[in-house]
Motif scaffolding. Structure first.
Motif, PDB file in Angstrom:
ATOM      1  N   VAL A 366      40.812  58.961  55.764  1.00  0.00           N
ATOM      2  CA  VAL A 366      40.996  60.370  56.125  1.00  0.00           C
ATOM      3  C   VAL A 366      41.305  60.490  57.609  1.00  0.00           C
ATOM      4  CG1 VAL A 366      39.908  62.646  56.184  1.00  0.00           C
ATOM      5  CG2 VAL A 366      39.461  61.103  54.274  1.00  0.00           C
ATOM      6  N   ALA A 367      40.607  59.713  58.451  1.00  0.00           N
ATOM      7  CA  ALA A 367      40.839  59.766  59.895  1.00  0.00           C
ATOM      8  C   ALA A 367      42.240  59.289  60.229  1.00  0.00           C
ATOM      9  CB  ALA A 367      39.785  58.921  60.625  1.00  0.00           C
ATOM     10  N   ASP A 368      42.692  58.213  59.549  1.00  0.00           N
ATOM     11  CA  ASP A 368      44.029  57.703  59.823  1.00  0.00           C
ATOM     12  C   ASP A 368      45.093  58.700  59.408  1.00  0.00           C
ATOM     13  OD1 ASP A 368      42.850  55.423  60.799  1.00  0.00           O
ATOM     14  OD2 ASP A 368      43.058  54.312  58.896  1.00  0.00           O
ATOM     15  N   SER A 369      44.865  59.369  58.279  1.00  0.00           N
ATOM     16  CA  SER A 369      45.868  60.323  57.825  1.00  0.00           C
ATOM     17  C   SER A 369      46.005  61.515  58.771  1.00  0.00           C
ATOM     18  CB  SER A 369      45.529  60.808  56.412  1.00  0.00           C
ATOM     19  OG  SER A 369      44.313  61.553  56.436  1.00  0.00           O
ATOM     20  N   LYS A 370      44.924  61.879  59.486  1.00  0.00           N
ATOM     21  CA  LYS A 370      44.961  63.005  60.427  1.00  0.00           C
ATOM     22  C   LYS A 370      45.231  62.573  61.852  1.00  0.00           C
ATOM     23  CE  LYS A 370      42.275  66.454  60.046  1.00  0.00           C
ATOM     24  NZ  LYS A 370      41.128  67.369  60.037  1.00  0.00           N
ATOM     25  N   GLY A 371      45.373  61.268  62.067  1.00  0.00           N
ATOM     26  CA  GLY A 371      45.638  60.797  63.424  1.00  0.00           C
ATOM     27  C   GLY A 371      44.434  60.931  64.333  1.00  0.00           C
ATOM     28  N   ILE A 372      43.226  60.688  63.806  1.00  0.00           N
ATOM     29  CA  ILE A 372      41.980  60.824  64.578  1.00  0.00           C
ATOM     30  C   ILE A 372      41.391  59.441  64.780  1.00  0.00           C
ATOM     31  CG2 ILE A 372      39.643  61.782  64.589  1.00  0.00           C
ATOM     32  CD1 ILE A 372      40.683  64.065  62.864  1.00  0.00           C
ATOM     33  N   ASP A 373      40.973  59.140  65.979  1.00  0.00           N
ATOM     34  CA  ASP A 373      40.363  57.855  66.291  1.00  0.00           C
ATOM     35  C   ASP A 373      38.888  57.893  65.878  1.00  0.00           C
ATOM     36  OD1 ASP A 373      39.716  55.394  67.295  1.00  0.00           O
ATOM     37  OD2 ASP A 373      39.560  56.063  69.380  1.00  0.00           O
ATOM     38  N   LEU A 374      38.506  57.116  64.853  1.00  0.00           N
ATOM     39  CA  LEU A 374      37.131  57.042  64.347  1.00  0.00           C
ATOM     40  C   LEU A 374      36.532  55.721  64.787  1.00  0.00           C
ATOM     41  CD1 LEU A 374      34.848  58.220  62.604  1.00  0.00           C
ATOM     42  CD2 LEU A 374      35.920  57.119  60.622  1.00  0.00           C
ATOM     43  N   SER A 375      35.439  55.764  65.592  1.00  0.00           N
ATOM     44  CA  SER A 375      34.849  54.545  66.152  1.00  0.00           C
ATOM     45  C   SER A 375      33.342  54.540  65.921  1.00  0.00           C
ATOM     46  CB  SER A 375      35.151  54.438  67.646  1.00  0.00           C
ATOM     47  OG  SER A 375      34.605  55.556  68.342  1.00  0.00           O
ATOM     48  N   LEU A 376      32.736  53.344  66.122  1.00  0.00           N
ATOM     49  CA  LEU A 376      31.306  53.163  65.887  1.00  0.00           C
ATOM     50  C   LEU A 376      30.709  52.321  66.997  1.00  0.00           C
ATOM     51  CD1 LEU A 376      28.700  53.239  64.155  1.00  0.00           C
ATOM     52  CD2 LEU A 376      29.578  51.201  62.959  1.00  0.00           C
ATOM     53  N   GLN A 377      29.580  52.777  67.542  1.00  0.00           N
ATOM     54  CA  GLN A 377      28.767  52.007  68.484  1.00  0.00           C
ATOM     55  C   GLN A 377      27.361  51.931  67.894  1.00  0.00           C
ATOM     56  OE1 GLN A 377      28.792  53.513  72.462  1.00  0.00           O
ATOM     57  NE2 GLN A 377      31.023  53.365  72.692  1.00  0.00           N
ATOM     58  N   ALA A 378      26.966  50.772  67.404  1.00  0.00           N
ATOM     59  CA  ALA A 378      25.690  50.647  66.708  1.00  0.00           C
ATOM     60  C   ALA A 378      24.959  49.405  67.173  1.00  0.00           C
ATOM     61  CB  ALA A 378      25.914  50.583  65.189  1.00  0.00           C
ATOM     62  N   ARG A 379      23.665  49.573  67.334  1.00  0.00           N
ATOM     63  CA  ARG A 379      22.773  48.461  67.619  1.00  0.00           C
ATOM     64  C   ARG A 379      21.969  48.160  66.356  1.00  0.00           C
ATOM     65  NH1 ARG A 379      20.314  50.055  73.586  1.00  0.00           N
ATOM     66  NH2 ARG A 379      22.329  50.123  74.698  1.00  0.00           N
ATOM     67  N   ARG A 380      21.649  46.886  66.191  1.00  0.00           N
ATOM     68  CA  ARG A 380      20.948  46.481  64.987  1.00  0.00           C
ATOM     69  C   ARG A 380      19.536  47.070  65.003  1.00  0.00           C
ATOM     70  NH1 ARG A 380      22.193  45.576  60.186  1.00  0.00           N
ATOM     71  NH2 ARG A 380      24.056  44.556  61.071  1.00  0.00           N
ATOM     72  N   LEU A 381      19.185  47.780  63.918  1.00  0.00           N
ATOM     73  CA  LEU A 381      17.877  48.410  63.785  1.00  0.00           C
ATOM     74  C   LEU A 381      17.106  47.767  62.652  1.00  0.00           C
ATOM     75  CD1 LEU A 381      18.746  52.219  64.084  1.00  0.00           C
ATOM     76  CD2 LEU A 381      18.074  50.645  65.896  1.00  0.00           C
ATOM     77  N   PRO A 382      15.786  47.801  62.715  1.00  0.00           N
ATOM     78  CA  PRO A 382      15.000  47.315  61.575  1.00  0.00           C
ATOM     79  C   PRO A 382      15.143  48.275  60.395  1.00  0.00           C
ATOM     80  CG  PRO A 382      13.565  48.312  63.202  1.00  0.00           C
ATOM     81  CD  PRO A 382      14.936  48.242  63.826  1.00  0.00           C
ATOM     82  N   LYS A 383      14.857  47.763  59.215  1.00  0.00           N
ATOM     83  CA  LYS A 383      14.919  48.612  58.037  1.00  0.00           C
ATOM     84  C   LYS A 383      13.857  49.702  58.123  1.00  0.00           C
ATOM     85  CE  LYS A 383      16.819  45.130  54.909  1.00  0.00           C
ATOM     86  NZ  LYS A 383      16.655  44.396  53.627  1.00  0.00           N
ATOM     87  N   LEU A 384      14.200  50.882  57.644  1.00  0.00           N
ATOM     88  CA  LEU A 384      13.274  52.005  57.652  1.00  0.00           C
ATOM     89  C   LEU A 384      13.062  52.528  56.246  1.00  0.00           C
ATOM     90  CD1 LEU A 384      15.233  54.703  57.268  1.00  0.00           C
ATOM     91  CD2 LEU A 384      15.717  54.255  59.656  1.00  0.00           C
ATOM     92  N   GLU A 385      12.086  53.402  56.114  1.00  0.00           N
ATOM     93  CA  GLU A 385      11.800  54.019  54.825  1.00  0.00           C
ATOM     94  C   GLU A 385      12.708  55.217  54.632  1.00  0.00           C
ATOM     95  OE1 GLU A 385       9.743  53.048  52.506  1.00  0.00           O
ATOM     96  OE2 GLU A 385       8.978  51.329  53.625  1.00  0.00           O
TER      97      GLU A 385
END
Length: 511
Positions: A366-385
């Protein structure tokens, strides 16, 4: 009979206390006059007593001087040792009767042992002193005097006298050998004090009259001020009564309005409950036919060679719309579960990093079709409930909103990190933004911002409501920062807790 007296909010005694008093000035004058008269009488009594005391002392001193100077020089020591002889008694009668002491009506001599050796009243010669304590004081060398009653040798009448006892010594340094008693008519003292009392009374009367005349204007002014204040107090009391009456009316009206509002609130709560029941019922009833429609449409679309292009295109439109309706029904059912107090989620061990990556992967086309730059900045987190399906729904709602409201050439960034024992998920876009006055309504059902309405962006207004409900069911919070034409940042905080700490039912879900 109906009581028409206005309610002033005061006790009747308090109202009477501020009523005007026509005789206030007269009473004030009378009370002041009585006080001044009493003070004058007290002063007159004190002054008269002082004058009388001074006159008595003066007469006593004169009598003592004459007794010592005239009488003692003619007396003998033997006159005090035993009762005098008849010849000596005649000589002493002559001495006392013709002494230069003015006003003397009686007299006598008393020996050291208290025996009366001589007295004008011959019958008492040889007897004892009738007042041994007073005689003892005189014999001790102290001049004694007292007011008493005696019979005058001149008139034979019982008179009020000033009795003076003078000690007699054989020598200047010797002990007293006896006492001379002189009874002087008290009129001498009374005449002096009477003249002084008359003059004093006249002076006090003039002084009190002048003082009263001086105080009268002041009293008149004070009574006028009191009358003015009483009038003002009466006006205030009447005004207060009117205010109390108006307040009672307003209170009664407010209570009536409050009862009406309570009834309307009860009706609104009942309507809200009926609405929720209706939505839940309709949602349940719609799910079955929609599912059936989608199933048949999918079967038709799987038929190869049986459909032409227009038929296939029409079926695809039906499939997309039925899918949208089914998603809307699912959202309504979830909200109904939340309102009914049902958990609506099932907790298990969830890898939030994996859910974020899957959301990015699903939203990239969907982002590519609209010409929108979709990015992710994530740090590894422990599993949560958490409930993976519901958390994925949260991410899908936030990312789809960001993509819908961001124009071509913009950007949408996802950030995931741990902070203070919480997982922090942020979705930031460079889209249309939300006016500040509308941000407080973002999480209300069916609310759509003015920017989305003006841009004709489709939507039901339930996405953020459901997102907030899911986040809160996980013990988290959600907040929005936005400004018109400056983009929007949605921040979700989820606790990194165990299922026991969250206190909700859970099932183990493989990551």
């Amino acid at each position: 009979m109906v009581d028409t007296t206005p309610d002033t909010g005061l006790e009747p005694s308090a109202i009477a206390a501020i009523e005007p008093r026509p005789r206030l000035l007269l009473r004030f004058a009378l009370y002041t006059g009585v006080v001044l008269l009493g003070a004058g009488l007290a002063i007159a009594w004190l002054v008269n007593r002082e004058v009388a005391d001074r006159a008595g002392r003066t007469v006593a001193n004169q009598s003592r001087s004459i007794a010592l100077g005239n009488l003692r020089s003619h007396l003998r020591i033997s006159d005090f040792t035993k009762p005098v002889t008849p010849a000596r008694r005649a000589a002493l009668d002559e001495l006392f009767r013709h002494s230069t002491v003015p006003g003397v009506v009686n007299g006598g001599l008393v020996g050291a042992d208290g025996t009366v050796t001589y007295t004008v009243d011959h019958q008492r010669i040889g007897g004892k002193s009738r007042h041994p304590k007073i005689f003892a004081q005189a014999l001790a060398g102290k001049l004694s005097q007292r007011v008493t009653y005696r019979t005058s040798w001149r008139t034979g009448r019982n008179l009020k006298v000033l009795q003076i006892l003078v000690p007699v010594r054989a020598s200047l340094s010797g002990r007293p050998i006896g006492v001379i008693g002189v009874d002087q008519d008290y009129k001498l003292v009374a005449v002096g004090t009477g003249d002084a009392a008359t003059r004093l009374g006249v002076i006090l009367a003039i002084a009190l009259l002048l003082l009263y005349m001086t105080l009268f204007p002041i009293m008149n002014r004070l009574t006028r001020q009191l009358a003015a204040r009483n009038k003002r107090l009466r006006e205030l009391a009447e005004e207060r009564g009117r205010l109390f009456e108006a307040e009672r009316g307003a209170r009664a009206e407010a209570e009536s309005v409050q009862r009406l509002l309570a009834e309307q609130n009860d009706q609104l709560r009942e309507l809200d409950r009926l609405k929720d029941e209706f939505v839940s019922l309709v949602s349940h009833e719609l799910r079955t036919p929609l599912t059936s429609i989608r199933g048949y449409v999918e079967l038709l679309l799987e038929e190869e060679g049986q459909l032409d292009d227009d038929q296939r295109r029409f079926l695809e439109i039906v499939n997309r719309n039925s899918e949208r309706l089914l998603a809307l029904v699912a959202d309504l059912l979830f909200l109904a579960q939340i309102d009914a107090g049902k958990p609506g989620i099932e907790l298990g061990r969830v890898d939030l990093n994996r859910i974020v990556e899957e959301c990015i992967e699903a939203s990239s086309p969907v982002a590519d079709s609209k010409g929108i730059d979709l990015s992710l900045q994530a740090r590894r987190l422990p599993k949560l409930e958490g409930d993976p399906a519901r958390l994925a729904q949260v991410l899908d709602n936030l990312v789809s909103n960001a993509l819908k409201f961001t124009p071509s050439g913009g950007s949408v960034e996802l950030r995931l990190r741990a902070e203070d024992g919480q997982a922090v998920l942020e979705v930031q876009d460079t889209g249309l933004g939300i006016p500040e006055e509308e941000q407080g309504q973002l999480f209300e059902r069916f609310f759509r911002s003015s920017s989305s309405t003006e841009a004709a962006i489709p939507g039901t207004g339930l996405g953020l409501t459901i997102t907030k409900a899911i986040v809160e069911r996980h013990g988290g919070t959600i907040e929005v920062e936005s400004a018109p034409n400056a983009g929007t940042t949605v921040r979700v905080r989820l606790p990194l807790k165990t299922k026991q700490e969250l206190g909700l039912p859970s099932r183990e879900i493989a990551a």
